[in-house]
Design a protein around this motif. Structure first.
Motif, PDB file in Angstrom:
ATOM      1  N   THR A 143     -19.151  -2.404  26.041  1.00  0.00           N
ATOM      2  CA  THR A 143     -20.399  -3.128  26.617  1.00  0.00           C
ATOM      3  C   THR A 143     -20.896  -4.038  25.504  1.00  0.00           C
ATOM      4  N   TYR A 144     -20.311  -4.021  24.369  1.00  0.00           N
ATOM      5  CA  TYR A 144     -20.904  -4.993  23.430  1.00  0.00           C
ATOM      6  C   TYR A 144     -20.077  -6.066  23.095  1.00  0.00           C
ATOM      7  N   GLN A 195     -11.423  -9.174  25.599  1.00  0.00           N
ATOM      8  CA  GLN A 195     -10.897  -8.463  26.909  1.00  0.00           C
ATOM      9  C   GLN A 195     -10.144  -7.306  26.468  1.00  0.00           C
ATOM     10  N   PRO A 196      -9.900  -6.313  27.406  1.00  0.00           N
ATOM     11  CA  PRO A 196      -8.948  -5.336  27.099  1.00  0.00           C
ATOM     12  C   PRO A 196      -7.732  -5.831  26.728  1.00  0.00           C
ATOM     13  N   PHE A 227     -10.164  -1.008  23.380  1.00  0.00           N
ATOM     14  CA  PHE A 227      -9.282  -1.764  22.367  1.00  0.00           C
ATOM     15  C   PHE A 227      -9.189  -3.227  23.105  1.00  0.00           C
ATOM     16  N   MET A 228      -9.685  -3.938  22.403  1.00  0.00           N
ATOM     17  CA  MET A 228      -9.929  -5.437  22.997  1.00  0.00           C
ATOM     18  C   MET A 228      -9.510  -6.658  21.906  1.00  0.00           C
ATOM     19  N   ALA A 229      -9.431  -7.722  22.623  1.00  0.00           N
ATOM     20  CA  ALA A 229      -8.844  -8.725  21.756  1.00  0.00           C
ATOM     21  C   ALA A 229      -9.358 -10.078  22.453  1.00  0.00           C
ATOM     22  N   ILE A 230      -9.294 -11.041  21.448  1.00  0.00           N
ATOM     23  CA  ILE A 230      -9.944 -12.314  21.900  1.00  0.00           C
ATOM     24  C   ILE A 230      -8.862 -13.407  21.104  1.00  0.00           C
TER      25      ILE A 230
END
Ligand code: COA
Length: 167
Positions: free
Chosen positions: A117-118, A125-126, A143-146
């Motif tokens: 949520t942060y 994104q996942p 576990f997210m990446a940009i």
């Protein structure tokens, strides 16, 4: 509020701040401050920024070098804001300035393990949907990446953290 790179004089205050911030965090093993010290000692601190308000360090973020396959990526961890100063935009300012500076250092991806949520508010994104798999069991949403640059190459592989993470 000022955001600037850490200096040697900041180290005790950063240690204390990270300890305090994670003491009341929902997901914490209580050793995040030791991770910060170990990453720095191991030469694996790619970027460490502090947020300063009234001459006090009220926030901190660290990025360490990691890889996906052979491609270098930045791992955002940890991010900490003093409990008395949360929900004032300090964490967001550290993430955004961190992205700007770590991209300027040549990193075109950032990866984070954290709240679903942060971090999406910054564009995370996942990671799995972007080809990046975690080296541990974790729900995909955490576990997210940009991409930090639009021309960042597509990635495919398992994220490899530096040894200080103990993974
Ligand atoms: C997470 C943290 C860095 C956010 O910093 P902050 O300066 O309070 O955050 P900001 O002011 O930029 O943003 C506030 C928003 O973040 C949300 N938020 C704060 N902490 C959160 C958390 N742990 N999980 C999810 N959302 C969180 C708030 O609810 C608020 O949401 P809203 O804008 O929808 O009202 C801070 O709360 C902190 O240090 N927490 C303890 C350590 C921790 O959990 N670090 C993150 C590790 S991934």
């Amino acid at each position: 509020m000022l955001i600037r790179p850490e200096t040697p004089a900041d180290l005790p205050a950063i240690h204390q701040l990270v300890t305090l911030a994670f003491a009341s965090a929902a997901h914490s093993d209580g050793t995040e401050q030791d991770l910060v010290d170990a990453l720095r000692a191991g030469g694996h601190c790619a970027l460490s920024l502090v947020a300063v308000q009234d001459n006090e360090i009220v926030g901190h973020v660290l990025f360490s070098p990691a890889t996906v396959g052979t491609h270098p990526v930045a791992a955002l961890a940890p991010l900490a804001v003093h409990p008395d100063c949360q929900r004032q935009g300090i964490g967001a300012a550290l993430v955004r300035e961190g992205h700007r500076q770590i991209a300027a250092l040549g990193y075109d991806w950032s990866v984070v393990l954290g709240s679903e949520t942060y971090y999406p508010r910054f564009g995370y994104q996942p990671a799995r949907a972007l080809g990046i798999r975690a080296p541990f069991d974790v729900p995909d949403e955490n576990f997210m990446a940009i991409r930090l640059r639009p021309d960042a190459p597509a990635l495919s592989g398992v994220m490899q953290y530096v040894p200080e993470f103990g993974i």
